[in-house]
Design a protein around this motif. Sequence first.
Motif, PDB file in Angstrom:
ATOM      1  N   ARG A  46       0.816  -1.216   0.000  1.00 23.75           N
ATOM      2  CA  ARG A  46       0.000   0.000   0.000  1.00 23.75           C
ATOM      3  C   ARG A  46       0.847   1.262   0.000  1.00 23.75           C
ATOM      4  N   THR A  85      -3.585  -4.792  -5.552  1.00 26.45           N
ATOM      5  CA  THR A  85      -3.360  -3.553  -4.806  1.00 26.45           C
ATOM      6  C   THR A  85      -3.225  -2.361  -5.738  1.00 26.45           C
ATOM      7  N   TYR A 141      -6.593  -1.431  -7.058  1.00 31.29           N
ATOM      8  CA  TYR A 141      -7.464  -0.860  -6.030  1.00 31.29           C
ATOM      9  C   TYR A 141      -7.054   0.565  -5.646  1.00 31.29           C
ATOM     10  N   SER A 142      -5.736   0.808  -5.539  1.00 32.93           N
ATOM     11  CA  SER A 142      -5.273   2.079  -4.975  1.00 32.93           C
ATOM     12  C   SER A 142      -4.856   3.106  -6.015  1.00 32.93           C
ATOM     13  N   CYS A 143      -4.739   2.717  -7.278  1.00 31.43           N
ATOM     14  CA  CYS A 143      -4.303   3.651  -8.310  1.00 31.43           C
ATOM     15  C   CYS A 143      -5.444   3.939  -9.280  1.00 31.43           C
ATOM     16  N   SER A 144      -5.134   4.681 -10.322  1.00 35.31           N
ATOM     17  CA  SER A 144      -6.171   5.094 -11.272  1.00 35.31           C
ATOM     18  C   SER A 144      -6.585   3.933 -12.170  1.00 35.31           C
ATOM     19  N   ARG A 145      -7.658   4.182 -12.947  1.00 29.96           N
ATOM     20  CA  ARG A 145      -8.150   3.158 -13.865  1.00 29.96           C
ATOM     21  C   ARG A 145      -7.098   2.823 -14.914  1.00 29.96           C
ATOM     22  N   GLY A 155      -9.643  -5.881  -7.806  1.00 31.12           N
ATOM     23  CA  GLY A 155      -9.124  -4.650  -7.202  1.00 31.12           C
ATOM     24  C   GLY A 155      -9.805  -3.415  -7.737  1.00 31.12           C
ATOM     25  N   TYR A 156     -10.019  -3.390  -9.057  1.00 33.58           N
ATOM     26  CA  TYR A 156     -10.691  -2.236  -9.658  1.00 33.58           C
ATOM     27  C   TYR A 156     -12.146  -2.153  -9.199  1.00 33.58           C
ATOM     28  N   GLN A 184     -12.310  -0.720  -5.816  1.00 38.64           N
ATOM     29  CA  GLN A 184     -12.075   0.734  -5.861  1.00 38.64           C
ATOM     30  C   GLN A 184     -13.345   1.476  -6.274  1.00 38.64           C
ATOM     31  N   GLN A 202     -15.740   1.536  -3.363  1.00 40.31           N
ATOM     32  CA  GLN A 202     -15.330   2.502  -2.343  1.00 40.31           C
ATOM     33  C   GLN A 202     -15.619   3.928  -2.798  1.00 40.31           C
ATOM     34  N   ASP A 203     -15.382   4.216  -4.069  1.00 40.89           N
ATOM     35  CA  ASP A 203     -15.699   5.554  -4.589  1.00 40.89           C
ATOM     36  C   ASP A 203     -17.196   5.827  -4.501  1.00 40.89           C
TER      37      ASP A 203
END
Length: 415
Positions: free
Chosen positions: A77, A114, A117-121, A166-167, A170, A173-174
Motif C-alpha cells: 500500500r 493492490t 485498487y489504490s491507483c487510477s483506472r 481490485g478495480y 475501488q 469505495q468511490d
Amino acid sequence: MTNLLIHDKPQTLTDWLFDLVIAAGAFGFGCLQLTVAVNLLIPDESLRRLMGIDAMVPTPAAILAVAVTTLPLVLRRRCPWPTLLIVLTAWAFFQSQMGAVSMSLIGPLVASFTVAYSCSRAEAAVAGIASAGVIVVAASTSSLHALASLTLVQNIAFMAAATLAGYALQVRQDYLRAAEERALAAERTRETEAERRVEEERVRIAREVHDITAHSLSAVSIQAAAAERLIDRDPAAAKEAISVARGTAKEALEEIRAMIGVLRAGDGAAEARPTEGTDRMADLVAYLEGAGVKASLAQEAYDRAAVPAFVDVALFGIAREAVTNIVRHAGATRAALCLAVEPGVAVLFVDDDGRGAPNPGAGGAVGGGHGIEGMRERVRLLGGSFEAGPRVGGGFRVQARIPLDPTHEGGSHGA
C-alpha cells in the motif's frame, strides 16, 4: 515520481500489521503450493519423471524464491508499483530459470490487486496487461509445452480476476464515498432549511408582537389624549378614557404573556393560540368608533368553520393592522370591514375614506414601520395575494385573499 512510486497516504500501526499478515499468509500459501501443486496435478511419480517434471520441494533455495515473491507485499500500500515490479520480476525469474512449474503466483496476484485498487483506472489496466505479458514471456521459456500452456491459461485467468477485483473494489469505495458526501450535503441542506424556517418563525413572531403592541399602544395613546383634553371640563369622561386605556394595556400585556408562554419549552399551561381570530372583529369596530371613525362590519358570507385556524388568525392580524393604520395615519371618518369565503379562498376587505398610510409600499408606518409590508409578507407566506392602495373615488383599500387549501400556491401583490 514520488506520487507514482510512493503513496503519501498515512498508514496506522493496524494497517502495517494487516499488510504483514497478508505477506506472511502469501508466503505460507506459496510454500504449500510449491510442495503439493505438481503432485496433485500429476499424482503418478513415474509419469512425472517420464515427462521430465520434478516436484519442487521446500529446499532453502525454493523457500527463498517464495519469500522474494511474497514478503515485499508488506509495502504494497505504501509502494504499490515498486512492490508489483519486484514480485513480478522475481516470479518470472524463478519460473523460467529454476524450472519451478509449481511456483506460486500469489505474490504478483496480491500486488496487481493492490495497484488496481489504490491507483487510477489507467494504471490498473497497465498493471493487468503488463502482468499478463510477463506471465506469457515466462511461460515461453519452458520446455514443457503442454503443461506450460495449461499453467499459462490458469495464471492469466487468475491475474485478470485479481486486477478486476481490485478495480471493482475501488469503484465500490468511490461509490460509498460519494454516497456519504451526498448524505452530508443533504444534512447540510436540512440544517439550512431548518435555519430558514427558524428565521421565518422569528419574523412571524416579530410581526405578531408588532401587531399587538401597535394596535394596543395606539388605542392607549388616543384614550390618553382624550383624557388630557377632558380632565378639566369633564372629569367623568376623562376617567372613563383612562379606564379604557388601562384595560387596553392590560389586554395587550396578557396577549404578550400568552405568546411568551407558547415559546417556553415544556410549559403545558401556556395558551395554544397567542392571538385571537376573526371572532374578535367586533373589537376592531369598537376600536375604530372609539377613535371617532364610524365603522361597519360585514361577515355574513364568512363561514368561520370552513376556514383553517391559521388562515382565520392571519386575517384578523391583517385586519387589526389595517385598522391601526386607519386610526394612526388615514384621517378617515368612515371605515368598512368585510369578510367572505369564496370558492377555495378567504377574502378580507378594509376600506376607509381617508388619505391612506404614508408611503404604503415601503411599510405603511411613519418612521419606516412594518405595517403594510408585514401584512403583505404574512399573506405571501400563506400562498395568497395582497393589495393595498387608493380606491377609485377616494379613500384607501386593503385587500387580502388567502387560499383555504395550504397546498395551493398563490402570489403576493402589493399596490
